[in-house]
Design an enzyme around this catalytic site. Structure first.
Site, short mmCIF file in Angstrom:
data_model
loop_
_atom_site.label_atom_id
_atom_site.label_comp_id
_atom_site.label_asym_id
_atom_site.label_seq_id
_atom_site.Cartn_x
_atom_site.Cartn_y
_atom_site.Cartn_z
N HIS A 126 104.86 58.95 5.36
CA HIS A 126 106.18 58.38 5.06
C HIS A 126 106.32 57.00 5.72
O HIS A 126 106.81 56.05 5.10
CB HIS A 126 107.29 59.32 5.53
CG HIS A 126 108.66 58.84 5.15
ND1 HIS A 126 109.19 59.01 3.90
CD2 HIS A 126 109.60 58.16 5.87
CE1 HIS A 126 110.39 58.46 3.85
NE2 HIS A 126 110.66 57.94 5.03
N TYR A 127 105.90 56.91 6.96
CA TYR A 127 105.95 55.65 7.71
C TYR A 127 105.12 54.57 7.01
O TYR A 127 105.58 53.43 6.82
CB TYR A 127 105.44 55.89 9.13
CG TYR A 127 105.18 54.66 9.96
CD1 TYR A 127 106.23 53.88 10.44
CD2 TYR A 127 103.88 54.29 10.30
CE1 TYR A 127 105.98 52.75 11.21
CE2 TYR A 127 103.62 53.18 11.08
CZ TYR A 127 104.68 52.41 11.53
OH TYR A 127 104.44 51.30 12.31
N LEU A 128 103.92 54.92 6.60
CA LEU A 128 103.04 53.95 5.96
C LEU A 128 103.55 53.55 4.57
O LEU A 128 103.38 52.40 4.16
CB LEU A 128 101.62 54.51 5.87
CG LEU A 128 100.91 54.69 7.23
CD1 LEU A 128 99.59 55.42 7.05
CD2 LEU A 128 100.69 53.34 7.91
#
Length: 216
Positions: A126-128
Protein backbone atom coordinates in the site's frame (compact mmCIF):
# COMPACT_ATOMS: atom_id res chain seq x y z
CA UNK A 1 20.06 32.71 -2.74
CA UNK A 2 17.24 30.42 -3.81
CA UNK A 3 14.62 29.57 -1.20
CA UNK A 4 14.10 25.81 -0.91
CA UNK A 5 10.95 24.51 0.76
CA UNK A 6 11.63 21.36 2.76
CA UNK A 7 8.49 19.24 3.14
CA UNK A 8 9.04 16.80 6.00
CA UNK A 9 11.42 19.20 7.73
CA UNK A 10 10.84 17.73 11.20
CA UNK A 11 11.76 14.19 10.13
CA UNK A 12 15.25 12.73 10.49
CA UNK A 13 16.13 13.18 6.82
CA UNK A 14 14.46 16.59 6.61
CA UNK A 15 16.43 17.95 9.56
CA UNK A 16 19.68 16.77 8.00
CA UNK A 17 18.78 18.50 4.73
CA UNK A 18 18.14 21.75 6.58
CA UNK A 19 21.40 21.50 8.53
CA UNK A 20 23.33 21.16 5.27
CA UNK A 21 21.42 23.87 3.39
CA UNK A 22 21.74 26.25 6.32
CA UNK A 23 25.49 26.38 5.62
CA UNK A 24 25.04 26.81 1.87
CA UNK A 25 26.05 29.88 -0.09
CA UNK A 26 23.47 29.19 -2.80
CA UNK A 27 20.32 27.92 -1.08
CA UNK A 28 18.18 29.10 1.82
CA UNK A 29 16.04 26.41 3.52
CA UNK A 30 12.42 27.02 4.50
CA UNK A 31 11.09 24.40 6.92
CA UNK A 32 7.47 23.34 6.46
CA UNK A 33 6.02 22.42 9.86
CA UNK A 34 2.65 20.97 10.79
CA UNK A 35 2.37 22.36 14.34
CA UNK A 36 3.41 25.81 15.51
CA UNK A 37 5.19 24.40 18.55
CA UNK A 38 7.69 22.81 16.16
CA UNK A 39 8.96 26.24 15.13
CA UNK A 40 11.46 26.50 18.00
CA UNK A 41 13.63 23.79 16.41
CA UNK A 42 14.16 26.01 13.39
CA UNK A 43 14.12 29.37 15.11
CA UNK A 44 17.09 28.14 17.18
CA UNK A 45 18.84 27.38 13.88
CA UNK A 46 17.78 30.78 12.44
CA UNK A 47 15.89 28.97 9.70
CA UNK A 48 12.69 30.36 8.20
CA UNK A 49 9.58 28.21 8.71
CA UNK A 50 6.04 28.05 7.32
CA UNK A 51 2.99 26.40 8.84
CA UNK A 52 1.26 23.92 6.54
CA UNK A 53 -0.18 20.41 6.80
CA UNK A 54 -0.09 17.76 4.08
CA UNK A 55 -3.64 16.84 5.03
CA UNK A 56 -4.96 20.35 4.36
CA UNK A 57 -5.98 21.86 1.04
CA UNK A 58 -4.28 25.26 0.67
CA UNK A 59 -0.49 25.43 0.35
CA UNK A 60 -0.28 28.83 -1.35
CA UNK A 61 1.29 30.47 1.71
CA UNK A 62 3.98 27.82 1.93
CA UNK A 63 5.11 28.50 -1.64
CA UNK A 64 5.70 32.24 -1.21
CA UNK A 65 9.12 33.11 -2.60
CA UNK A 66 10.06 29.44 -2.98
CA UNK A 67 12.15 28.53 -6.03
CA UNK A 68 12.50 24.76 -5.51
CA UNK A 69 10.94 22.05 -3.35
CA UNK A 70 12.41 18.98 -1.66
CA UNK A 71 9.73 16.51 -0.58
CA UNK A 72 11.22 14.37 2.19
CA UNK A 73 8.02 13.60 4.07
CA UNK A 74 6.64 10.10 4.48
CA UNK A 75 4.51 7.92 6.69
CA UNK A 76 7.12 5.17 6.56
CA UNK A 77 4.43 2.70 5.58
CA UNK A 78 3.69 1.59 9.14
CA UNK A 79 1.13 4.19 10.21
CA UNK A 80 -1.92 2.55 8.64
CA UNK A 81 -3.29 2.66 5.12
CA UNK A 82 -5.42 5.77 5.64
CA UNK A 83 -2.48 7.86 6.90
CA UNK A 84 -0.23 6.51 4.15
CA UNK A 85 -2.75 7.56 1.51
CA UNK A 86 -3.24 11.01 3.05
CA UNK A 87 0.49 11.78 3.37
CA UNK A 88 2.42 9.81 0.75
CA UNK A 89 -0.12 10.04 -2.06
CA UNK A 90 -2.72 12.79 -1.62
CA UNK A 91 -0.44 15.10 0.37
CA UNK A 92 2.39 14.76 -2.12
CA UNK A 93 0.05 15.35 -5.06
CA UNK A 94 -1.36 18.51 -3.45
CA UNK A 95 2.14 19.88 -2.85
CA UNK A 96 3.11 19.08 -6.46
CA UNK A 97 0.03 20.93 -7.74
CA UNK A 98 0.77 23.92 -5.48
CA UNK A 99 4.38 23.98 -6.68
CA UNK A 100 3.23 23.95 -10.31
CA UNK A 101 0.80 26.80 -9.65
CA UNK A 102 3.61 28.76 -7.98
CA UNK A 103 5.89 28.05 -10.98
CA UNK A 104 8.73 26.60 -8.91
CA UNK A 105 11.86 25.77 -10.90
CA UNK A 106 12.37 22.20 -9.71
CA UNK A 107 10.67 19.59 -7.51
CA UNK A 108 12.78 16.88 -5.87
CA UNK A 109 10.97 13.84 -4.50
CA UNK A 110 12.27 11.30 -2.01
CA UNK A 111 10.55 8.08 -3.01
CA UNK A 112 11.29 4.42 -2.26
CA UNK A 113 12.78 1.45 -4.06
CA UNK A 114 9.98 -0.91 -5.00
CA UNK A 115 7.59 1.87 -6.04
CA UNK A 116 7.81 0.53 -9.60
CA UNK A 117 6.62 -2.94 -8.48
CA UNK A 118 4.57 -2.65 -5.25
CA UNK A 119 3.07 -6.13 -5.53
CA UNK A 120 6.56 -7.63 -5.11
CA UNK A 121 6.64 -6.27 -1.54
CA UNK A 122 3.40 -7.44 0.12
CA UNK A 123 4.09 -5.88 3.54
CA UNK A 124 4.72 -2.47 1.98
CA UNK A 125 2.43 -2.75 -1.00
CA UNK A 126 0.00 0.00 0.00
CA UNK A 127 2.84 2.38 0.90
CA UNK A 128 4.67 1.71 -2.36
CA UNK A 129 1.47 2.16 -4.38
CA UNK A 130 1.01 5.56 -2.73
CA UNK A 131 4.61 6.49 -3.54
CA UNK A 132 4.16 5.30 -7.12
CA UNK A 133 1.04 7.41 -7.58
CA UNK A 134 2.84 10.52 -6.31
CA UNK A 135 5.87 9.81 -8.50
CA UNK A 136 3.67 9.41 -11.58
CA UNK A 137 1.84 12.65 -10.82
CA UNK A 138 5.16 14.49 -10.58
CA UNK A 139 6.51 12.95 -13.78
CA UNK A 140 3.37 14.08 -15.63
CA UNK A 141 3.10 17.50 -13.95
CA UNK A 142 5.26 19.44 -16.39
CA UNK A 143 7.56 20.51 -13.56
CA UNK A 144 11.29 19.95 -13.75
CA UNK A 145 11.81 17.07 -11.35
CA UNK A 146 14.12 14.51 -9.82
CA UNK A 147 12.73 11.40 -8.11
CA UNK A 148 15.11 9.44 -5.91
CA UNK A 149 13.90 5.96 -5.03
CA UNK A 150 16.11 5.20 -2.07
CA UNK A 151 16.78 1.83 -0.48
CA UNK A 152 15.99 1.21 3.17
CA UNK A 153 17.05 4.29 5.13
CA UNK A 154 19.54 3.76 7.95
CA UNK A 155 20.84 6.04 10.70
CA UNK A 156 24.43 4.97 10.03
CA UNK A 157 27.01 7.68 9.37
CA UNK A 158 27.08 8.68 5.73
CA UNK A 159 29.96 7.48 3.59
CA UNK A 160 29.50 9.89 0.69
CA UNK A 161 29.51 6.90 -1.65
CA UNK A 162 26.53 5.41 -3.45
CA UNK A 163 25.31 3.15 -6.21
CA UNK A 164 22.84 4.80 -8.56
CA UNK A 165 20.90 3.44 -11.52
CA UNK A 166 17.56 3.86 -13.20
CA UNK A 167 16.95 0.30 -11.99
CA UNK A 168 19.31 -1.45 -9.58
CA UNK A 169 19.74 -5.19 -9.34
CA UNK A 170 18.64 -6.31 -5.90
CA UNK A 171 17.86 -4.24 -2.81
CA UNK A 172 20.01 -2.44 -0.26
CA UNK A 173 20.11 0.33 2.29
CA UNK A 174 21.52 3.83 2.41
CA UNK A 175 22.33 6.23 5.27
CA UNK A 176 20.02 9.23 5.66
CA UNK A 177 23.08 11.50 5.48
CA UNK A 178 23.82 10.29 1.96
CA UNK A 179 20.17 10.58 0.92
CA UNK A 180 20.17 14.18 2.17
CA UNK A 181 23.22 14.95 0.02
CA UNK A 182 21.62 13.28 -3.02
CA UNK A 183 18.49 15.40 -2.60
CA UNK A 184 20.50 18.59 -2.16
CA UNK A 185 22.78 17.90 -5.11
CA UNK A 186 19.66 17.34 -7.23
CA UNK A 187 18.90 21.05 -6.72
CA UNK A 188 21.62 21.80 -9.28
CA UNK A 189 19.65 22.30 -12.50
CA UNK A 190 21.89 20.35 -14.92
CA UNK A 191 22.03 17.26 -12.71
CA UNK A 192 19.54 14.36 -12.96
CA UNK A 193 17.00 16.62 -14.67
CA UNK A 194 13.59 15.03 -15.23
CA UNK A 195 14.93 11.71 -14.04
CA UNK A 196 13.80 8.88 -11.74
CA UNK A 197 16.50 6.64 -10.28
CA UNK A 198 17.28 4.24 -7.44
CA UNK A 199 19.96 4.73 -4.81
CA UNK A 200 21.72 2.53 -2.25
CA UNK A 201 25.09 2.71 -0.52
CA UNK A 202 27.97 1.86 -2.81
CA UNK A 203 31.53 2.63 -3.84
CA UNK A 204 31.24 5.71 -6.06
CA UNK A 205 31.38 9.28 -4.70
CA UNK A 206 27.96 10.94 -4.80
CA UNK A 207 28.93 13.78 -7.16
CA UNK A 208 30.60 11.61 -9.81
CA UNK A 209 27.78 9.04 -9.60
CA UNK A 210 25.19 11.77 -10.25
CA UNK A 211 27.18 13.29 -13.10
CA UNK A 212 27.57 9.87 -14.72
CA UNK A 213 23.86 9.11 -14.37
CA UNK A 214 22.96 12.54 -15.83
CA UNK A 215 24.93 11.69 -18.97
CA UNK A 216 22.98 8.50 -19.67
Amino acid sequence: MEKILIVGATGSTGKRIIEILNNSQSFEPVAMIRKEEQKTIFEDMEVEWVLADLEQEDFSGAMKGVKKVIFAAGSGGDTGEEKTTEVDEKGAIKIIDAAKKAKVKKFIMLSAMGADEPSSHPKLEHYLKAKAAADKHLEESGLNYTIIRAGRLSDDMGTGKVELAHKLEGAGEIPRDDVAFLLIMSLADPLVQNMTFEAIEGEEPIKSAMIELSRE
